[in-house]
Design an enzyme around this catalytic site. Structure first.
Site: not given
Lengths: 424, 452
Positions: A137, A203, A351, A382
């Site tokens: 916690c 958390t 794109c 690419c």
């Protein structure tokens, strides 16, 4: 039909879906509703020593996407704010009424051996199947020397785990905080302390949003806010990584893992199991949609397993762990190029502009005489980064196609351009 | 023109309250939730096709993105910076053949983004706040421009010219500004006096004054204006209407559809507008649909719309034709009026079938009589050429150069009176905007010449 029964830390469960220690598991009525909805188990909301804590109002903050959907929430709630005996009496009652379901008692206490042991004994006596140590916690309790203030110190993780192991015969789950630099230090400490399993993640420290009218973090308590514990879909990537780290680390790979962190669908569940989880805990998804979501989690996971031919959870548990490696083990000769399917392209241009502005200028944009907008990958430019394929709103319109270059596997340590290699 | 009182007893029982209801908004406005949902459907396309499809080139993806982030005033400014009448266009534009037709979602067979409704959401939000005008004028240029006609073209020109720092005087023949927006659009498209509110908003920029009751050719002349002002803009629209060319066009019961629509728009209570029982609307454009649907909403027993060609040639969009059909308007294609029957008032119309013969429309000689006591002509409008003596006219429109200049130097024109694009409010707004920019350039070059 695939069998969803599973065993974790020696505890059998009718399915791997447990509710995590949180508001949904704070009371008899919630837990009974959860079992009626089909959840395999619950981790009762963390119990502490009396007098009970006092909570503030409000307690939750939201992180939403542009469509208004909740990506994550945080909370500044503390552990159960009801008297210990009331919780234990309700646990005893649920235990009697639901013998086939798992109840784990979550607990935290001051860092004193007697405190941990006495509380663990009381909880064990209520009939729980196991005990989970809340060492995570990140708000409120840690300022009192509990929660993540323990979970951030490996020696204290080891110590508290050992105390509870010594106090009871029940399986012990040590719940880890992600608010650290290396999850392995915590997991290894839990293992040294004798934990049967680790639960993670708790958390994540967060300020989830700011109220721009009040000028204070959400949730606002009388004009002020505090950091809270972040959970929900947004923390899933953090949780997946930490689960994978523990599952593939030689020292900890035998620890059972109760995975927590943004599990909202059967697919999330399958991903955690593939990375080594033995069981799953869910909270935020139930808080956002109610207990009914377990229906599709069960059904979807079962259908997935049928489709892939997995008869039990163990059949695919950890199958992705072996393919989770350090960067240095990746094949540098592997290459992919994006390919745009002109038939399914809807000509939105997302794109193109993403690649043009932020990547490698590897997509060309042409307008034909009839006004058709044509987007084409410039293969030489690419680098196979994936950005266009992720952005494209049309499923399967942009494919990342492996380049057949017949080159052998080559990792960075052996790469000729590695200066260390060159120096050898 | 018919003046007979409406026979209330023969129409469906209807209270005034109900009557007002029938003139509710054609499209339900978006609220915070539906706007966010609609905005989230937008893909934020790059150089989006919807922008190309809008005559005023509003940056649509940007304003929708702004709605998505909660920057609604910013969204409104994005719209209004290109189209100061974005509020009317959001209501009256045939978006189904403009921006929404171009939406890439049509390609993936999903519904296009509701651009029109989103535009209305943003502009209404800004206007409802009654805050200061969103744009600031440039420093006074010392130039004064005359604008003839306070319709969409004239007001758009006036606004842009004022923004550029010029003084503007608008001459308007009618008692109100707005032109088509005020007088010519169906009431259910422009509820709550929106046209008037938009004019007030637009004038909030400052530097514009409007003189009402000033008609070109009657109260003012081009010579006068050119002598008094540095430049003139003509946004006179199409002031005259086409005739059927049949005997008896002056008998009571025969009326121009635009007059009928105007009567409804200007009436305190639409129920008082003279209305027949058997109504025939002649025409296939949006005016015909506006007239037919409103006639039905007002309680006419039968409304027939006759168009001399086929569905593909209709000027009205499919949406508009569907709207008519949904209001129980009987749509007859390939039909034209041949004779008007009645002496002191209209009783029937003889209709004749039509067909194409070698590309030319001819009558089939098959005729029948349709009982009809109220005929609405919506067969187009034309330029009132008499007021424009001295200016070149071709094919019924003022001849304008690429820079919106007429055959007379210093006299510019835009809107329906020139041939620029479709006869739509949005095109008129664009014409006005572009003409103001052209005037600005022309004034600058004239200055250079005079000082050079």
């Amino acid at each position: 039909m695939a069998d969803l029964k599973c065993t974790i830390a020696g505890i059998e469960s009718i399915n791997p879906f447990w509710l995590a220690s949180a508001p949904p598991t704070d009371k008899y009525i919630n837990v009974v509703r959860a079992f009626e909805a089909g959840w395999g188990g619950v981790v009762w909301k963390t119990l502490g020593e009396d007098p009970p804590v006092i909570n503030v109002s409000s307690r939750y903050g939201a992180h939403k996407d542009q469509k208004g959907s909740m990506i994550g929430i945080n909370n500044i709630e503390l552990i159960s704010d009801r008297p210990l005996e009331q919780n234990l009496a309700e646990i005893r009652q649920v235990r009697q009424e639901w013998p086939d379901r798992v109840i784990i008692g979550s607990m935290m206490a001051q860092v004193e051996e007697s405190s941990w042991k006495e509380l663990a004994i009381k909880i064990a006596a209520a009939g729980v199947n196991g005990i989970e140590l809340n060492l995570g916690c990140p708000h409120g309790m840690c300022e009192r020397g509990m929660g993540s203030s323990i979970g951030q110190v490996p020696e204290m993780i080891e110590e508290t785990t050992r105390w509870v192991r010594e106090a009871t015969n029940l399986p012990v789950f040590t719940k880890l905080t992600p608010n650290i630099t290396n999850i392995l230090w915590a997991a290894e400490a839990a293992k040294r302390g004798g934990a049967h399993a680790v639960s993670l993640i708790n958390t994540v420290n967060s300020i989830v949003s700011v109220d721009l009218d009040v000028m204070a973090p959400n949730p606002v308590v009388g004009g002020k806010g505090s950091h809270g514990g972040y959970c929900g879909p947004a923390v899933k990537p953090i949780a997946l990584n930490m689960v994978a780290e523990i599952a593939r680390n030689a020292d900890t790979q035998n620890l059972q893992i109760s995975a927590i962190g943004g599990i909202e669908t059967w697919r999330d569940a399958a991903e955690f199991i593939a990375l080594g989880a033995d069981g799953l805990q869910v909270c935020t998804a139930a808080m956002l949609y109610g207990f009914r979501i377990v229906d599709d989690m069960i059904d979807g996971l079962s259908n997935f397993m049928d489709e892939k031919g997995y008869q039990s959870i163990t059949d695919f548990k950890g199958l992705a762990t072996r393919n989770t490696v350090d960067w240095n083990a990746l094949d540098m000769n592997f290459d992919t190029k994006a390919v745009i399917d002109p038939d399914s392209c809807i000509e939105c241009g997302r794109c193109y502009i993403a690649c043009e502005d932020t990547s490698h200028q590897a997509i060309s944009f042409d307008v034909e005489a009839d006004g058709t907008r044509v987007f084409t990958v410039v293969e030489d430019e690419c680098v196979g980064c994936n950005l266009c394929a992720m952005i494209c709103p049309v499923p399967d319109c942009i494919a990342m196609v492996p380049v057949e270059n017949d080159l052998p596997y080559l990792a960075w340590p052996d790469h000729p351009k590695n200066p260390i290699k060159a120096a050898e | 023109m018919t003046t007979h009182a409406r026979k209330v007893a023969q129409t469906p029982a209807k209270t005034d309250h109900n009557c007002r209801l029938t003139f509710d908004d054609l499209h339900k406005p978006l609220n915070g939730l539906t706007a966010r949902t609609a905005a989230s459907h937008c893909l934020y396309c790059y150089e989006a096709p919807c922008i190309q499809a809008c005559p005023t080139s509003i940056d649509i993806p940007t304003f929708i993105h702004q709605i998505g982030t909660g920057n609604i005033d910013g969204a409104a400014r994005t719209i209004l910076s290109e189209n100061i009448m974005g509020g009317t266009c959001a209501r009256a534009c045939p978006t189904e053949v403009l921006c929404e037709q171009a939406c890439v979602h049509n390609t993936d067979h999903s519904d296009p983004v509701e651009i029109g409704l989103l535009q209305r959401y943003a502009t209404d939000h800004l206007m409802d706040q009654n805050g200061p005008h969103p744009f600031l004028r440039a420093p006074e240029s010392g130039r004064h421009i005359a604008v003839v006609g306070a319709g969409p073209a004239g007001l758009s020109c006036a606004h842009r010219a004022a923004l550029l720092g010029h003084q503007v005087t608008v001459y308007e023949a009618r008692p109100k500004a707005g032109g088509l927006n005020e007088y010519g659009l169906a009431a259910y498209k422009m509820i709550n006096d929106f046209a008037a509110r938009e004019v007030d908003f637009l004038l909030g920029v400052g530097g514009i004054d409007i003189r009402y009751g000033q008609a070109l050719g009657r109260d003012i002349t081009l010579d006068h204006l050119q002598a008094q002002y540095d430049a003139v803009f003509l946004g006179v629209g199409l002031g005259a209407t086409n005739a059927l060319g049949l005997d008896g066009e002056d008998i009571p019961g025969v009326q121009d559809a635009i007059q009928f629509i105007e009567n409804i728009r200007q009436a305190d209570d639409p129920a008082t507008v003279p209305l027949g029982n058997d109504i025939l609307v002649i025409g296939g454009g949006n005016t015909a649909i506006d007239a037919a649907v409103q006639a039905k909403k007002l309680g006419a027993k039968r409304v027939t719309l006759a168009y001399r060609r086929g569905a593909d040639q209709m000027g009205a969009t499919d949406f508009e034709v569907d709207l008519a059909r949904k209001h129980d308007v009987h749509v007859m294609l390939w039909t034209k009026p041949k004779a008007l029957i009645g002496t002191d008032k209209l009783t029937a119309v003889t209709l004749e079938g039509t067909r194409l013969e070698k590309g030319k429309l001819v009558g089939t000689s098959e005729t029948f009589d349709l009982p009809c006591d109220h005929l609405l002509k919506a067969i187009g409008q034309k330029l009132s050429e008499t007021t424009l003596s001295g200016l070149d006219i071709a094919s019924g429109k003022l001849v304008s150069s690429n820079f919106y200049q007429t055959s007379r130097s210093g006299v510019f024109a835009g809107g329906d009176c020139i041939k620029s694009g479709e006869d739509l409010t949005v095109q008129a707004v664009e014409d006005g905007k572009q003409a103001a920019l052209a005037i600005n350039l022309w004034l600058a070059s004239a200055q250079e010449t005079s000082h050079g």
